[in-house]
Scaffold this motif. Structure first.
Motif: not given
Length: 619
Positions: A323-331
Motif C-alpha cells: 500500500l505504501k510502496g511502488s510497483h507491487a501487489v500482494q498475491l
C-alpha cells in the motif's frame, strides 16, 4: 477452481470491518456493497468507488518494468498437471497456454487460448450427441528454450495422458477425464496408469479429438481450461516423469505462455535459479512467445518485463509494503488489519471480489467419530459461523455459509440462496446448543455430552487467521464433550501431508477452501463429495464422502443438459449434502486484493480476483 486448496485469510480485524459480523448477500456485480439481503444480525459495509473488482475494465497498460509480488505463502505445484492451488494458478496461466481460459474479467464464459475457437454444435466442434469434442489449435505457438520447436496436438494429448502417470498423479485426470469422470474418455478403466488414451486422437498436428463414453461436452470444454491441457513436449518430459515423483515442475519446466521462470536455457532447469522454495520465484519474458498466435477475443498484453515474487514474511508487513510502496501487489490473502487500512485510507488501491469461493470444515465420513451422521449434525449446529465471519474480517470479506453451492454458481438460488436449506441445525449461524443437544441424544448421548473413547484429531494451518478460526471450531467440539487434539502446521503441509491423504484419517480439517474449477456447478460439488473421486494423494474429497445416494444424484446431475434443469439438479445434490451434514460450513468469501498506487492491476474474477500477471501493468 480450481481441492483448489484455497488461500487462507489472515488475522481478525478490529473496528469498522470487524463490527460487521456476518452479511448475507451482495455477490452480484450490480451491487455496490458487500452486503445485500442480510441476516438480521448483520451490518453491511458499502464498497467505495473502485473497490468492486467486478466493475474493473481492461485498459491499455504501459509497456515494460518489473512487478514486485509479495506472498506470505509458498506455491505448491508448478507442474501444470499437478497445479491445483489458487496461488499456483497465477504463475501457471502466465507461463502456460491451456486450450481454453476464462478471461480475467469473465468468470462464466471460456475463451480460446491455445485453441482457435470454442467447439459448439453449430461449428461442428461438438458431435455425436455431445460425446465427441474436436479442438483445433493455433499454428506457430513455440516452446521456450531449450525446446524451441512448434507445439502440436500430440503434445496436448501427452499432457493430458501423463496426468494418470502415478509419478505425476494429477488431481484433474480421474474426475474430469478418467474412469471417475461423469463422461469418461473412451477406454478409461479404474486401473489406467497413463499412456495413450483410446479416447484421444490427433488426426493431424493441429487437431485433437476427445471421444467420451457418454455425453459430457458441456463440462469437458470447460475442464479443458484447466492447466492439465497445457501442451508439454514428450521428448523433454518423459525422462523426468520416470522419477517418483516426477522432477518436471520441481527442477525443470517448459513454457508456451508470455512468461517463463529464470532458468538454464541449455537444460531447462529452473530449480535454485528461478524458484527457491520458501524464498522467491522469478519470471521473465518467454523469447519465443508470439502475441499474434491468439484469437482476437482473448490476447494477453504481457506488458511487464519481469515478475519477482518474494515468498514469506508477515502478512501485515507485506500489506504495508504494498500500500505504501511502488510497483507491487500482494498475491495471497490480505491480513484483516490491512483490509481495514486499505478500505479507510487507500480505497483506490484495494478491491473486493464477491463470490470468491468458500471455506468449510472437512470431517471424515469414512473413519472415526464422524461416521455418525447425528454427531456431524450436532457439530454443525454448535458451530458459531457468525464468529468465523468476524474472524475473517466481517461482512466486507465474508458471509455465513449455509450450503455448498456458493454465490455466483448456478444452482445457488435454487438450493436456498443465502438462507440455505431449512434444517434446524442450519438455521442459527451463531450456533444453537439446544439443537446440537438434540442430535447428541439421537447419537446415543442422553446428557448431550460425548462420552466415547475417541479423540477428535484436528489438523489446521498455522498461518493467517486460521488459528483463530480453529479455536472457534475446537470450542464447538469441546462444548459437546469431545476430547480434541489440535495440530497446526504450514498450510501446504496441512494439505499435502494430512488433509488430502485419506490414510491419515484426520477427523476435522478447519477452513478447507474451494473455488470452482469452472463455471458449472459440477466443479463445485463433484470432486469434494463424489465417492469415486477419492484418490490416495492430492485427494479433494477430504471427508471421504462416499454415500451411494449422493453418488447417484451427482452422477445423474452431470448428464442434465438444459441449463435450468441442470441448476436444479445440482441444487438437489447440494440439499442432500446438507441433509446428511457431510461437512460443516464456515463462510462464503469476498476476496480482498491490494496493490501499489502505480500499478494498473487486473483481477482474475474466476480465481478470487487475484492479480493476473499477463494483464497487469505499471502506470
Amino acid at each position: 477452481m480450481p481441492v483448489v486448496a484455497r488461500r487462507l485469510a489472515a488475522l481478525a480485524a478490529t473496528g469498522l470491518l470487524a463490527a460487521s459480523v456476518a452479511a448475507c448477500g451482495g455477490s452480484s456485480a450490480s451491487q455496490s456493497s458487500a452486503g445485500g439481503s442480510s441476516h438480521p444480525a448483520v451490518q453491511s459495509v458499502p464498497l467505495k468507488p473502485g473497490e468492486d473488482a467486478t466493475k474493473e475494465q481492461l485498459l491499455p497498460g504501459k509497456r515494460g518494468g518489473t512487478l514486485t509480488v509479495y506472498s506470505s505463502e509458498d506455491f505448491q505445484h508448478l507442474d501444470p498437471a499437478q497445479s491445483y492451488f489458487s496461488l499456483d494458478y497465477q504463475p501457471m496461466y502466465a507461463m502456460e497456454r491451456p486450450l481454453f481460459v476464462f478471461p480475467p474479467n469473465n468468470a462464466s464464459t471460456v475463451a480460446p487460448d491455445l485453441a482457435t475457437e470454442i467447439p459448439t454444435t453449430a461449428n461442428g466442434g461438438i458431435t455425436d450427441g455431445g460425446r465427441t469434442v474436436t479442438v483445433h489449435i493455433q499454428k506457430g505457438v513455440r516452446y521456450a528454450p531449450p525446446v524451441n520447436r512448434e507445439v502440436t496436438s500430440a503434445d496436448v494429448a501427452f499432457a493430458i495422458e501423463r496426468g494418470a502417470n502415478p509419478n505425476v498423479s494429477s488431481p484433474y485426470f480421474p474426475s474430469y477425464f478418467g474412469s471417475a469422470a461423469p463422461a469418461p474418455l473412451r477406454g478409461m478403466t479404474a486401473g489406467y496408469q497413463g499412456g495413450p488414451v483410446p479416447g484421444i486422437t490427433t488426426p493431424n498436428q493441429d487437431t485433437i479429438v476427445f471421444h467420451m463414453s457418454k455425453p459430457g461436452a458441456a463440462y469437458l470444454v470447460q475442464a479443458l481450461s484447466l492447466p492439465l491441457s497445457s501442451p508439454v513436449p514428450p521428448e523433454f518430459v518423459r525422462p523426468l516423469d520416470k522419477h517418483s515423483p516426477t522432477t518436471f515442475g520441481t527442477q525443470y519446466l517448459t513454457y508456451t505462455g508470455p512468461y517463463m521462470l529464470k532458468q538454464n536455457d541449455k537444460t531447462g532447469q529452473f530449480g535454485g535459479i528461478g524458484y527457491q522454495t520458501g524464498k522467491s520465484l522469478n519470471m521473465v519474458r518467454n523469447p519465443n512467445w508470439d502475441g499474434n498466435t491468439y484469437t482476437a477475443a482473448y490476447k494477453p498484453p504481457a506488458d511487464l518485463d519481469a515478475i519477482n515474487v518474494n515468498i514469506g514474511g508477515d502478512a501485515t508487513v507485506i500489506g504495508q509494503q504494498v500500500l505504501k510502496g511502488s510497483h507491487a501487489v500482494q498475491l495471497d490473502t490480505v491480513a484483516q488489519s490491512i483490509i481495514k487500512l486499505g478500505y479507510e485510507q487507500y480505497p483506490s488501491q484495494i478491491n473486493f471480489t464477491p463470490g470468491a469461493g468458500d471455506h468449510y470444515v472437512a470431517i471424515d465420513n469414512h473413519a472415526g467419530v464422524f461416521t455418525n451422521e447425528n454427531l456431524r449434525k450436532a457439530f454443525w449446529a454448535n458451530l458459531n459461523r457468525a464468529a468465523i465471519v468476524k474472524a475473517r474480517g466481517g461482512s466486507i470479506t465474508a458471509q455465513p455459509m449455509t450450503h455448498f453451492l456458493y454465490p455466483g454458481v448456478n444452482g445457488f438460488a435454487q438450493a436456498g440462496g443465502y438462507a440455505g436449506p431449512q434444517t434446524d441445525f442450519n438455521q442459527n449461524v451463531s450456533g444453537d446448543h439446544a439443537v446440537a443437544c438434540r442430535y447428541m441424544k439421537l447419537a446415543g448421548y442422553p446428557n448431550c455430552t460425548y462420552t466415547g473413547p475417541k479423540t477428535v484429531q484436528i489438523v489446521s494451518a498455522s498461518n493467517g487467521n486460521t488459528p483463530a478460526i480453529t479455536q472457534i471450531v475446537n470450542s464447538a467440539l469441546t462444548g459437546l464433550g469431545f476430547t480434541t487434539h489440535v495440530s497446526e502446521v504450514d498450510q501446504s503441509v496441512m494439505y499435502t501431508k494430512y488433509c488430502q491423504v485419506p490414510k491419515q484419517e484426520i477427523d476435522a480439517c478447519p477452513s478447507q477452501g474451494w473455488i470452482r474449477d469452472f463455471a458449472d456447478p459440477l466443479s463445485v460439488l463433484y470432486l469434494p463429495f463424489y465417492g469415486p473421486s477419492i484418490t490416495q494423494q492430492n485427494n479433494s474429497n477430504q471427508g471421504q464422502v462416499n454415500d451411494p445416494q449422493i453418488n447417484a444424484a451427482i452422477k445423474a446431475a452431470a448428464y442434465v443438459v438444459d441449463p435450468a434443469a441442470r441448476a436444479q439438479a445440482w441444487a438437489n445434490v447440494d440439499k442432500m449434502l446438507v441433509e446428511k451434514a457431510v461437512a460443516v460450513p464456515e463462510e462464503y468469501d469476498s476476496q480482498a486484493n491490494v496493490r501499489s498506487a502505480d500499478v494498473q492491476g487486473v483481477n482474475d474474477l474466476w480465481n478470487e480476483g487475484t492479480w493476473d500477471f499477463a494483464f497487469t501493468s505499471l502506470k
